[in-house]
Design an enzyme around this catalytic site. Structure first.
Site, PDB file in Angstrom:
ATOM      1  N   HIS A  31      -6.267   8.408   2.928  1.00 61.04           N
ATOM      2  CA  HIS A  31      -6.678   7.548   1.819  1.00 61.04           C
ATOM      3  C   HIS A  31      -5.860   6.262   1.703  1.00 61.04           C
ATOM      4  CE1 HIS A  31      -9.705   9.980  -0.322  1.00 61.04           C
ATOM      5  NE2 HIS A  31      -9.029  11.031   0.114  1.00 61.04           N
ATOM      6  N   LYS A  76      -9.381   0.748 -13.408  1.00 62.40           N
ATOM      7  CA  LYS A  76      -8.787   1.514 -12.321  1.00 62.40           C
ATOM      8  C   LYS A  76      -7.294   1.606 -12.566  1.00 62.40           C
ATOM      9  CE  LYS A  76     -10.740  -1.365  -9.536  1.00 62.40           C
ATOM     10  NZ  LYS A  76     -11.425  -0.756  -8.414  1.00 62.40           N
ATOM     11  N   ARG A  77      -6.631   2.415 -11.754  1.00 63.32           N
ATOM     12  CA  ARG A  77      -5.178   2.533 -11.849  1.00 63.32           C
ATOM     13  C   ARG A  77      -4.545   1.135 -11.781  1.00 63.32           C
ATOM     14  NH1 ARG A  77      -1.781   3.583  -7.250  1.00 63.32           N
ATOM     15  NH2 ARG A  77      -3.699   3.896  -6.067  1.00 63.32           N
ATOM     16  N   LYS A 137      -4.267  -3.828  -6.522  1.00 57.05           N
ATOM     17  CA  LYS A 137      -5.589  -3.925  -7.147  1.00 57.05           C
ATOM     18  C   LYS A 137      -5.746  -5.240  -7.914  1.00 57.05           C
ATOM     19  CE  LYS A 137      -6.031   1.107  -7.419  1.00 57.05           C
ATOM     20  NZ  LYS A 137      -7.209   1.318  -6.565  1.00 57.05           N
ATOM     21  N   THR A 141     -14.271   3.865  -5.529  1.00 54.12           N
ATOM     22  CA  THR A 141     -15.495   4.540  -5.963  1.00 54.12           C
ATOM     23  C   THR A 141     -16.020   3.957  -7.273  1.00 54.12           C
ATOM     24  OG1 THR A 141     -14.154   6.309  -6.953  1.00 54.12           O
ATOM     25  CG2 THR A 141     -15.095   6.725  -4.773  1.00 54.12           C
ATOM     26  N   LYS A 153     -19.957   3.352  -8.825  1.00 53.32           N
ATOM     27  CA  LYS A 153     -20.414   3.764 -10.158  1.00 53.32           C
ATOM     28  C   LYS A 153     -20.999   2.570 -10.914  1.00 53.32           C
ATOM     29  CE  LYS A 153     -16.742   7.128  -9.948  1.00 53.32           C
ATOM     30  NZ  LYS A 153     -15.307   7.310 -10.205  1.00 53.32           N
TER      31      LYS A 153
END
Length: 820
Positions: free
Chosen positions: A363, A551-552, A557, A661, A665
């Site tokens: 991952h 998200k985290r 990110k 992911t 969504k």
């Protein structure tokens, strides 16, 4: 509808009501109309459990009688979300339950709210695992999950004075209504002590492991209900408990005190998800957790196999163990330990079984993020497992030296034990028969960069399995209005076969249908605005563009780039208020947790909330832009956000996100992706076409080239770009400096040489936001793009992903479970 069907439904509703009322009396000893909402929820779950248990028993019986090969999916987390609604949908009982309870004056939606989000996961890794076990059951595949029963989740996040504050997530305070304690399935897990090979009188060597501490692992099983197929698989949660034979009250005072301390240490193993590993003790606890659930799971699988199937020589033909990232990598040496030490198998035979049993999903493509453990810590806690890893490594390196004579640098790069550390990703590759990435670009980078050496050694071992999400949770359950609209257009065939969503393309130019799609989106936006008002007391404009990044919180990110852009827009309006006439009203939403020890991530949260305080209280701008940080991001909150989103922020630096992911969504609910060509964004863009998403920024190969040459300079980008210059300076001085400045963020960006290229991508990101205006102002053009995204989202269903795993990696086949 025929009279017989109507009569059957009436009978089923009456039977359900009767069972519900009887269960209420049995559980609480009072009439149903005296029960609290929590008690009504517990009553309903226990009523439904009776239906689930019947199918569960039938499923396990079928697997045994038909000698089915079974998959065991090991993951350190499973982010399940609430189960009642999804279980009712999968059982095809939601409507009848809703009607039966309504006759009693009970709103089923109020009971859904009583269920806590299970604190068994944190982010994408855990949510992926939850989608996967849902798909396994719904496809009729014999597949189960294995993890830890955490008493406390990661943490409950609150925002106080603009900062993240962590409080315990005591999700088990009222118990977990879906679990079944299986005390008779207990196994023992050993830690510490001394392990060595002792020479026997005949010259042979025998393992001695002495002086170890023993922990009792007790499973709690959760049923995983398949969609309309009677299949119920199992998620096994392992709880650490004091062994019964350890609880004696005899002994000296010092012995009793030591037993008490040992009891606390045992209970700590399963006390919390992701203990803070910034200290030695935290790292040790994390390592203990990983071995605990892996050892318990492997021992349980072998015991189950021997009882049902006999000879271990066929183990790999009947069992598949899949490790989700490296946290369960010790399944490899643990299976070797059980086969060699316990079952007396010779090394070569055991190694062949182990490799052919275990498969590994990677991952991360960032070498610095790959899991490693200090040798001293590992060897002290797990002496026998360390011995086995040493032997695996020695044999592996012997083969490498034969393949590449004299290339000791290559030997060093691939060694499982190297530079004082045990490298878990290397162990995972060496000890498995399949290694997969989770998006095409991710898998390509693994083979050509992160794991290039291993790909050359094992050219047939690496493969790609692009991630997916379960449409049952993220469309059918989260967005029933859109689901009904889709049914109206193409029938309900997509519910079983999400690839049929592609049939929606027939309606991409149908304005009447697009108007209905627009109404569904507006309804969810209005609902989310109300939720935000109730939760944080803040008004947002439901007619604004909802631009959402959830998200985290992590530097790669790039939430920091998002909020710097908000600061840029704020400055622009303040300098020229007339510009508002050319702008779309926008609401920028953020949600996500920062790891407690991750200072820069927590400072990013503080910056977002500080900017929100300024923007939302400035009358010059707050009629056009608003900023919201929604605390305590969870599956339940996500189910409100995705259906309401207009713009999906997927802005990680290209080459850093393995897949993502949330992008899928958002897409499935009709949001337009604003993102880099990273992870699954690449495949989303390929599917919908560049005209139906908004792509910006460096490409992965350009990022790699900058890293290779070292030619990137944060200071240069800062000095040549006045827009970057202005917003970065405002981290130190200006309207957003409230509770102390953001010196640490400013210093991080420069001291790390802007490691995730925020400065480099910033202007491209701003230009991408400008494209949103033009696209959104073309009302039917935007709705058409939204529909095209929904139509293509079926290929990102976890059903497709799991079908590929089943065929290409696990070699398992679906069952057809017909109920008598």
């Amino acid at each position: 509808m025929s009279v017989s069907i109507i009569n059957k439904q009436i009978e089923e509703k009456a039977s359900l009501q009767k069972s519900f009322l009887k269960t209420a009396n049995m559980l609480f000893g009072k009439e149903w109309d005296e029960l609290t909402k929590e008690e009504l929820y517990q009553t309903l779950v226990n009523t439904i459990r009776q239906y689930v248990s019947e199918n569960w028993i039938m499923t396990n019986k079928y697997y045994a009688e038909h000698n089915c090969k079974e998959v065991y999916y090991f993951s350190i987390e499973f982010l399940l979300g609430r189960l009642l609604n999804s279980n009712l949908i999968n059982l095809d009982m939601k409507d009848i339950c809703k009607d039966a309870l309504a006759d009693l004056g009970i709103d089923i939606n109020e009971l859904f709210k009583q269920e806590p989000d299970a604190g068994l996961g944190n982010g994408g890794l855990g949510r992926l695992a939850a989608c996967f076990i849902d798909s396994m059951a719904s496809l009729g595949l014999p597949g189960h999950g294995c993890t830890i029963r955490y008493q406390y989740g990661l943490f409950e996040q609150k925002i106080i004075n603009n900062q993240q504050v962590e409080i315990p997530d005591n999700w088990l305070k009222n118990g977990f209504a879906w679990e079944y304690r299986k005390a008779d399935k207990e196994v023992r897990v050993n830690f510490g002590g001394n392990a060595y090979m002792a020479e026997q009188e005949d010259g042979s060597l025998k393992l001695v492991h002495e002086g170890y501490d023993t922990v009792s692992a007790v499973p709690y099983d959760v049923p995983i209900v398949g969609y309309h197929n009677n299949v119920v698989n199992t998620l096994r949660l392992w709880n650490a408990e004091v062994p019964k034979d350890y609880a004696s009250l005899s002994g000296t005072r010092e012995q009793l005190q030591e037993r008490l301390r040992q009891s606390y240490r045992i209970q700590a193993i399963t006390s919390c998800l992701y203990p803070d590993d910034s200290s030695y003790e935290g790292k040790l606890l994390r390592l203990t957790q990983e071995y605990f659930f892996v050892s318990a799971g492997v021992q349980s699988i072998v015991r189950h196999y021997k009882r049902r199937k006999g000879a271990l020589s066929a183990f790999a033909n009947q069992v598949a163990i899949h490790i989700n990232d490296t946290h369960p990598a010790m399944a490899i040496p643990e299976l070797m330990r059980v086969l060699v030490d316990v079952e007396g198998m010779d090394w070569e035979k055991a190694w062949n079984i182990t490799k052919n049993t275990i498969a590994y999903t990677n991952h991360t493509i960032m070498p610095e993020a790959l899991e490693t453990w200090p040798i001293d810590m590992f060897k002290k806690l797990l002496p026998r497992i360390y011995m086995i890893i040493e032997e695996i490594n020695a044999r592996f390196l012997d083969n490498i030296r034969k393949m590449y004579p004299g290339d000791e640098e290559r030997v060093r790069r691939v060694s499982i034990i190297q530079d004082g550390m045990v490298h878990m990703a290397r162990l995972s590759v060496v000890g498995s028969h399949s290694v997969n990435g989770v998006a095409k670009i991710h898998s390509d980078i693994l083979k050509s960069y992160s794991m290039k050496d291993f790909n050359e050694i094992y050219p047939k071992k690496f493969n790609n399995k692009t991630n997916g999400i379960t449409h049952r949770r993220w469309l059918i359950a989260a967005n029933p209005e859109l689901s009904s609209l889709i049914d109206e257009a193409i029938s309900d065939k997509w519910r079983r076969n999400p690839s049929r969503l592609i049939d929606l393309l027939d309606f991409k130019d149908d304005k009447a249908f697009l108007d209905k799609l627009d109404e569904v989106k507006k309804g969810h936006k209005l609902y989310l605005a109300g939720h935000i008002k109730r939760r944080i007391g803040f008004d947002i404009d439901p007619n604004s563009v909802y631009d959402i990044q959830v998200k985290r919180i992590h530097s790669y990110k790039r939430q920091i780039m998002n909020i710097l852009h908000v600061m840029y827009v704020y400055n622009w309006i303040k300098r020229d208020p007339s510009i508002k006439n050319q702008m779309l009203p926008r609401t920028f939403m953020f949600a996500g947790k920062a790891a407690p020890g991750y200072h820069i991530a927590k400072e990013t949260i503080r910056l977002i909330n500080t900017v929100a305080s300024v923007v939302n209280n400035d009358k010059d701008v707050n009629d056009h832009i608003r900023v919201v940080f929604l605390p305590n991001y969870s599956v339940t909150l996500a189910e409100k956000l995705f259906p309401a989103a207009d713009v999906s922020e997927q802005i990680s630096l290209a080459g850093k996100e393995a897949s993502g992911t949330s992008n899928m969504k958002f897409m499935m609910n009709g949001a337009i992706t604003l993102g880099t060509l990273d992870g699954a964004n690449v495949e989303i863009c390929d599917a919908v076409g560049e005209e139906n998403c908004i792509i910006f920024g460096l490409k992965a190969e350009e990022v790699m080239e900058y890293y290779k040459t070292g030619l990137y300079s944060a200071w240069t980008e800062y000095n040549v770009n006045p827009k970057v210059h202005d917003v970065v300076d405002q981290l130190l001085t200006g309207p957003f400096v409230g509770n102390g400045d953001f010196h640490d963020l400013h210093n991080y960006l420069f001291s790390s040489n802007d490691e995730y290229f925020v400065f480099k991508d910033f202007m491209s990101y701003c230009a991408a936001h400008s494209k949103i205006k033009a696209k959104y102002n073309d009302h039917y053009g935007w709705l058409k793009s939204s529909l095209i995204n929904i139509a293509h989202s079926g290929q990102f269903s976890s059903d497709r992903t799991i079908a590929e795993y089943a065929k290409d990696i696990w070699n398992v086949h679906p069952i057809n479970l017909i109920k008598e």
